[in-house]
Write an enzyme that holds these catalytic residues in place. Structure first.
Site, PDB file in Angstrom:
ATOM      1  N   GLU A 151      11.732   9.083   2.872  1.00 23.26           N
ATOM      2  CA  GLU A 151      10.344   8.855   2.915  1.00 23.26           C
ATOM      3  C   GLU A 151       9.542   9.955   3.681  1.00 23.26           C
ATOM      4  O   GLU A 151       9.726   9.818   5.021  1.00 23.26           O
ATOM      5  CB  GLU A 151       9.666   7.502   3.233  1.00 23.26           C
ATOM      6  CG  GLU A 151       8.347   7.330   3.177  1.00 23.26           C
ATOM      7  CD  GLU A 151       8.082   5.742   3.723  1.00 23.26           C
ATOM      8  OE1 GLU A 151       8.573   5.274   4.525  1.00 23.26           O
ATOM      9  OE2 GLU A 151       6.692   5.471   3.190  1.00 23.26           O
ATOM     10  N   HIS A 187       0.690   8.530   3.988  1.00 31.74           N
ATOM     11  CA  HIS A 187       1.233   9.772   4.522  1.00 31.74           C
ATOM     12  C   HIS A 187       1.050  11.015   3.853  1.00 31.74           C
ATOM     13  O   HIS A 187       0.464  11.980   4.601  1.00 31.74           O
ATOM     14  CB  HIS A 187       2.853   9.438   4.615  1.00 31.74           C
ATOM     15  CG  HIS A 187       3.320   8.054   5.393  1.00 31.74           C
ATOM     16  ND1 HIS A 187       2.876   8.084   6.657  1.00 31.74           N
ATOM     17  CD2 HIS A 187       4.118   7.183   5.007  1.00 31.74           C
ATOM     18  CE1 HIS A 187       3.208   6.677   6.851  1.00 31.74           C
ATOM     19  NE2 HIS A 187       4.196   6.453   5.956  1.00 31.74           N
ATOM     20  N   HIS A 210       4.844   4.604  -2.698  1.00 34.53           N
ATOM     21  CA  HIS A 210       4.366   3.542  -1.931  1.00 34.53           C
ATOM     22  C   HIS A 210       2.766   3.684  -1.929  1.00 34.53           C
ATOM     23  O   HIS A 210       2.068   4.829  -1.870  1.00 34.53           O
ATOM     24  CB  HIS A 210       4.282   3.725  -0.405  1.00 34.53           C
ATOM     25  CG  HIS A 210       5.595   2.894  -0.021  1.00 34.53           C
ATOM     26  ND1 HIS A 210       6.261   2.979   1.302  1.00 34.53           N
ATOM     27  CD2 HIS A 210       6.451   1.897  -0.653  1.00 34.53           C
ATOM     28  CE1 HIS A 210       7.379   2.139   1.399  1.00 34.53           C
ATOM     29  NE2 HIS A 210       7.438   1.489   0.033  1.00 34.53           N
ATOM     30  N   GLU A 245       1.968  -0.850  -0.272  1.00 32.01           N
ATOM     31  CA  GLU A 245       2.231  -1.132   1.238  1.00 32.01           C
ATOM     32  C   GLU A 245       1.185  -0.884   2.089  1.00 32.01           C
ATOM     33  O   GLU A 245       0.712   0.449   2.169  1.00 32.01           O
ATOM     34  CB  GLU A 245       3.322   0.048   1.466  1.00 32.01           C
ATOM     35  CG  GLU A 245       3.711  -0.308   2.881  1.00 32.01           C
ATOM     36  CD  GLU A 245       4.648   0.773   3.569  1.00 32.01           C
ATOM     37  OE1 GLU A 245       5.713   0.382   3.983  1.00 32.01           O
ATOM     38  OE2 GLU A 245       4.422   1.879   3.389  1.00 32.01           O
TER      39      GLU A 245
HETATM   40  C1  LER Z   1       7.186   2.562   5.621  1.00 32.37           C
HETATM   41  O1  LER Z   1       7.286   2.808   4.430  1.00 32.37           O
HETATM   42  C2  LER Z   1       6.212   3.537   6.285  1.00 32.37           C
HETATM   43  O2  LER Z   1       5.395   3.925   5.463  1.00 32.37           O
HETATM   44  C3  LER Z   1       6.068   3.848   7.423  1.00 32.37           C
HETATM   45  O3  LER Z   1       4.732   4.237   7.805  1.00 32.37           O
HETATM   46  C4  LER Z   1       6.689   2.846   8.573  1.00 32.37           C
HETATM   47  O4  LER Z   1       8.082   2.715   8.149  1.00 32.37           O
HETATM   48 MN    MN Z   2       5.628   3.748   3.131  1.00 28.44          MN
END
Ligand code: LER
Ligand code: MN
Length: 280
Positions: A151, A187, A210, A245
């Site tokens: 990720e 992110h 996510h 998430e």
């Molecule tokens: C987890 O999927 C994530 O996005 C992170 O910010 C923290 O583990």
């Molecule tokens: Mn994540």
């Protein structure tokens, strides 16, 4: 378009995740029409596998993916920890996550468990540890028939693999054919030049998604253009899960309900894109 939501198996300090009695939450999710649950697990040695298996079967839910970030977020252990005991613990935990995933055909997330290069005095040593330990755990996963998903995470939470491009380049240059990318919209909104560009660059590597908006709340409460993202993913024939998430605001059950209602609107679009492609 398969929909899931991230629930933590144990209580955690991480706030962008559902917490509470996961068994009760799962029943409610099945009732709302979810196809799967993603479980974030702090200690994989705590799991009663038979119980978990019969629980998922009973509810006709898939265990989609296993989140491992709490090993670092709550426990300070990572694959590149400068302390050998913490490194070993992260590695042993990953072996156990992989065993668990093989029972459910779930993916294992390599996110915060990577640690930070800046935990070390030497970035060079940290990268050597990463290469050594990741390639080792990747072989274990391959033997177990489990897919790992790296990720890309924003710069405020880790300092390597912040972008899709650097993650894709790592996977491809090492021929890691059982490793894909977990694309997290929160992110990516911080790190990517463009959602479309990154999704196109790594089109065959995106294996899990996510979903949260720019403020890490419910999609539609920030400024991310989800329609654009979904269109690119559908065109790339993405067939994995869209796992919510996010911060469970105003409360978890409302967030779970709102999320699937929001996503169901795009199912129609997905069919249209497929139809368009079929007619070409
Ligand atoms: C987890 O999927 C994530 O996005 C992170 O910010 C923290 O583990
Ligand atoms: Mn994540």
């Amino acid at each position: 378009m398969k929909i899931s939501y991230v629930i933590s198996y144990e209580p955690t300090k991480f706030s962008a995740v559902g917490q509470g009695n996961w068994k009760e939450i799962g029943k409610i999710m099945a009732g709302f029409g979810y196809e799967g649950i993603e479980l974030a697990i702090k200690n994989p040695f705590n799991i009663d596998v038979a119980e978990l298996k019969s629980y998922f079967n009973r509810l006709h839910l898939e265990l989609v993916a296993i989140g491992t970030g709490q090993v670092y977020f709550d426990g300070g252990c990572s694959l590149i920890s400068p302390e050998i005991e913490k490194r070993k613990k992260a590695f042993n935990f990953l072996e156990e996550y992989i065993k668990l995933a093989s029972v459910f055909d779930a993916k294992v997330i390599i996110g915060l468990i990577r640690g930070r290069l800046s935990d070390h005095t030497s970035k060079y040593k940290a990268l050597i540890l990463w290469g050594k330990n990741f390639l080792k755990i990747s072989k274990t996963a391959k033997r177990a028939g489990v897919e790992l998903i790296i990720e890309p995470i924003n710069r405020y939470e880790t300092d390597y693999f912040n972008t899709v491009r650097e993650t894709a380049d790592f996977i491809e240059s090492n021929n890691l054919n059982n490793t894909g990318i977990l694309f997290d919209t929160f992110h990516s909104n911080i790190e990517e030049c463009s959602f479309e560009g990154s999704l196109k660059y790594a089109s065959n590597l995106i294996k899990h998604v996510h979903i949260a908006d720019s403020n890490r709340n419910f999609p539609g409460s920030g400024h991310i253009d989800f329609k654009k993202i979904f269109q690119v993913l559908f065109k790339n024939k993405y067939s994995g899960y869209f796992s919510g998430e996010m911060r469970p605001i105003p409360d978890l059950i409302t967030s779970i309900k709102n999320y699937i209602t929001y996503m169901n609107k795009f199912k129609i679009n997905e069919n249209l894109v497929h139809l368009e492609m079929h007619n070409k």
